[in-house]
Design an enzyme around this catalytic site. Sequence first.
Site, PDB file in Angstrom:
ATOM      1  N   GLY A 290       0.723  -1.208   0.148  1.00  0.00           N
ATOM      2  CA  GLY A 290      -0.128   0.080   0.019  1.00  0.00           C
ATOM      3  C   GLY A 290       0.788   1.234  -0.040  1.00  0.00           C
TER       4      GLY A 290
ATOM      5  N   ASN B 179       1.409   3.203  -2.478  1.00  0.00           N
ATOM      6  CA  ASN B 179       0.347   4.265  -3.441  1.00  0.00           C
ATOM      7  C   ASN B 179      -0.487   4.605  -2.508  1.00  0.00           C
ATOM      8  OD1 ASN B 179       1.454   4.817  -6.091  1.00  0.00           O
ATOM      9  ND2 ASN B 179       1.932   2.524  -6.032  1.00  0.00           N
TER      10      ASN B 179
ATOM     11  N   MET C 236      -4.788  -6.901  -6.587  1.00  0.00           N
ATOM     12  CA  MET C 236      -4.447  -7.958  -7.348  1.00  0.00           C
ATOM     13  C   MET C 236      -5.624  -8.764  -7.826  1.00  0.00           C
ATOM     14  SD  MET C 236      -1.411  -6.915  -7.957  1.00  0.00           S
ATOM     15  CE  MET C 236      -0.463  -8.343  -8.722  1.00  0.00           C
TER      16      MET C 236
ATOM     17  N   LEU D 168     -11.275  -7.760 -12.170  1.00  0.00           N
ATOM     18  CA  LEU D 168     -12.725  -7.137 -11.716  1.00  0.00           C
ATOM     19  C   LEU D 168     -13.632  -7.646 -12.809  1.00  0.00           C
ATOM     20  CD1 LEU D 168     -11.697  -3.777 -10.265  1.00  0.00           C
ATOM     21  CD2 LEU D 168     -12.655  -5.855  -9.010  1.00  0.00           C
TER      22      LEU D 168
ATOM     23  N   HIS E  65      -0.325   1.800 -12.803  1.00  0.00           N
ATOM     24  CA  HIS E  65       0.171   0.682 -13.373  1.00  0.00           C
ATOM     25  C   HIS E  65       1.729   1.120 -13.656  1.00  0.00           C
ATOM     26  CE1 HIS E  65       0.583  -3.120 -15.774  1.00  0.00           C
ATOM     27  NE2 HIS E  65       1.332  -2.553 -16.653  1.00  0.00           N
TER      28      HIS E  65
HETATM   29  C1  GRF Z   1       2.686  -0.432  -7.557  1.00  0.00           C
HETATM   30  O1  GRF Z   1       3.919  -0.724  -8.521  1.00  0.00           O
HETATM   31  C2  GRF Z   1       1.659  -0.456  -8.685  1.00  0.00           C
HETATM   32  O2  GRF Z   1       1.845   0.415  -9.953  1.00  0.00           O
HETATM   33  C3  GRF Z   1       1.147  -1.651  -9.177  1.00  0.00           C
HETATM   34  O3  GRF Z   1       1.428  -2.508  -8.064  1.00  0.00           O
HETATM   35  C4  GRF Z   1       2.151  -1.924  -7.087  1.00  0.00           C
HETATM   36  C5  GRF Z   1       1.607  -1.687  -5.899  1.00  0.00           C
HETATM   37  O4  GRF Z   1       2.704  -1.282  -4.908  1.00  0.00           O
HETATM   38  N1  GRF Z   1      -0.357  -1.665  -9.756  1.00  0.00           N
HETATM   39  P1  GRF Z   1       1.984  -0.447  -3.423  1.00  0.00           P
HETATM   40  O5  GRF Z   1       1.126  -1.738  -3.048  1.00  0.00           O
HETATM   41  O6  GRF Z   1       1.390   0.794  -3.857  1.00  0.00           O
HETATM   42  O7  GRF Z   1       3.164   0.039  -2.755  1.00  0.00           O
END
Ligand code: GRF
Length: 195
Positions: free
Chosen positions: A15, A17, A93, A96, A112
């Site tokens: 998490g 992001n 992950m 949907l 992404h």
């Molecule tokens: C990130 O690289 C995002 O781009 C991809 O999955 C990863 C998630 O990382 N969809 P985090 O859980 O946000 O650290």
Amino acid sequence: MTERKRVAILISGRGSNMEALIHAAEASDYPAEIVGVLSNKADAGGLAVAAAAGITTAVRSHRDFATRDDFDAALDGVLRGWAAEIVCLAGFMRLLTPGFVEKWEGRMLNIHPSLLPAYRDLHTHERALADGVSEHGCTVHFVTAGLDEGPTILQARVPVLPGDTATSLQARVLVEEHRIYPQALALVARGDVRP
Ligand code: GRF
């Protein structure tokens, strides 16, 4: 200021992001508030980070549902319970269902780790390195039924440097992810970008 959009974040892992979005939304002039974090994994590291920030969390495990439709209906129920107006996928992950995506179309974002349309799906850094590209990056896009296919909201580029490994490249891209995801959400929340 005008009312802030109510945003839910879907995660499956650490998490980082999500954390960037939570941090951005702490600013009083940010046009969105994070109203809940939902994970399909009870052990997702991001859940504790969200809880520590005082944000409501929920877990719905896909393993507890017989079909994808049932699982997505459960997700939808949680999101509606929070009166979410925008959904941000942040390392979520699970694929949907088209029905779920349609319900949230134009109001659901994903980040992404590639310069889409290059390198949809997984292992983007490894594939970029294998191809010998000189630039890589990340994309925030609206979610549509096709995997990693919706309209782009923002992208950021990074150089691929001599000696890069998937780990070093991923770290360079992640810095940009944390920068552009809050920017992209702000654009959508303000209505400055539409699909
Ligand atoms: C990130 O690289 C995002 O781009 C991809 O999955 C990863 C998630 O990382 N969809 P985090 O859980 O946000 O650290």
